[in-house]
Design a protein around this motif. Sequence first.
Motif: not given
Length: 333
Positions: A221-227, A261-265, A273-278
């Motif tokens: 949902i996060h990746l689908s509701t912003h660019n 992210i791989a699924e949504m690409q 370009v979403t960063e994945i950080v601790p």
Amino acid sequence: MLKWIDIVKFTNSGNPVPAEKVVKTNEEWQKLLTAEQFRITRLKGTERSYSSEMCSLFEPGKYACVCCGTLLFDAAEKFESGTGWPSFTQPVSENAIAYNKDVSHGMMRVETVCNTCDAHLGHVFPDGPKPGGLRYCMNAVALKKVESDERKATFGGGCFWCTEAVFTLLKGVSRVESGYSGGRIDNPTYREVCSGLTGHAEVIEVTYNPGEISYADLLRIHLSTHNPTTLNRQGADAGTQYRSSIFYRNDEEKAIAQNVIAEMQPFYEDTIVTEIVPFEHFYKAEEYHQDYYANNAQEGYCQAVIDPKLKKFKELFKSRLKDTQDTAITKHE
């Protein structure tokens, strides 16, 4: 986030207003509590250090007042202090605990009590871990563990007014707070974050029940509701504070984020370009940012930017909406 200066202000100038008050006589409390619970909570006693296994328990859950059941602490704020008493960095809410001067034993300390029923809990000290620097040193006898399925997730997707408005409407989500994460300074202000110099991103902290909505679905949902393909930009909002981010709390969440992210690409022409950080710290934003859309739905930004986003979100994820929210969204469309 409370800091020592806040504790000093409460102690000297008056405590926060509790959600409710519970008042009983000592005789009534004695009927409800064990002898040790009564000694600690109602007679301001202190348990022997290392006398409770609670010191070494760090699994998810919450801790409530043994007297009245008011929620006081989240296990996520629990840490090993080496003192022999359970220690926490922050209470679950600013008004959960009240503070009193304690000059017993020839020293000045700050006593902590349940703000609902005045049960003695322990003391708070300014020698805890960053960023708050507080150590709530509690008597284990004064607390009871409450099992909880709640989890927290932290995302950045541009202006937090928009992301908060979206995630508030989801089934399985109990709370969404706007704030800042990923930067270099403690307790940043909105003005400081907007300067782009703090390194913080505008984020939301989502409290959710994984039995109702999974972490992976929150990410979808996060990746689908912003660019997620524009670097440091969402629409007209530009700057590192608007970067697309996922802050993971453990290796499992990191792996899930990478897989989603791989699924949504394939659904995007450009690279995500979403960063994945601790995850390190979440700093709650100023109060006027909280529930911004709900409180300002008629403002120009809400109508021009958030309303279209919510309309699209509602079409894509209608089955995910809380039933009680359907009409609340419709009236602003």
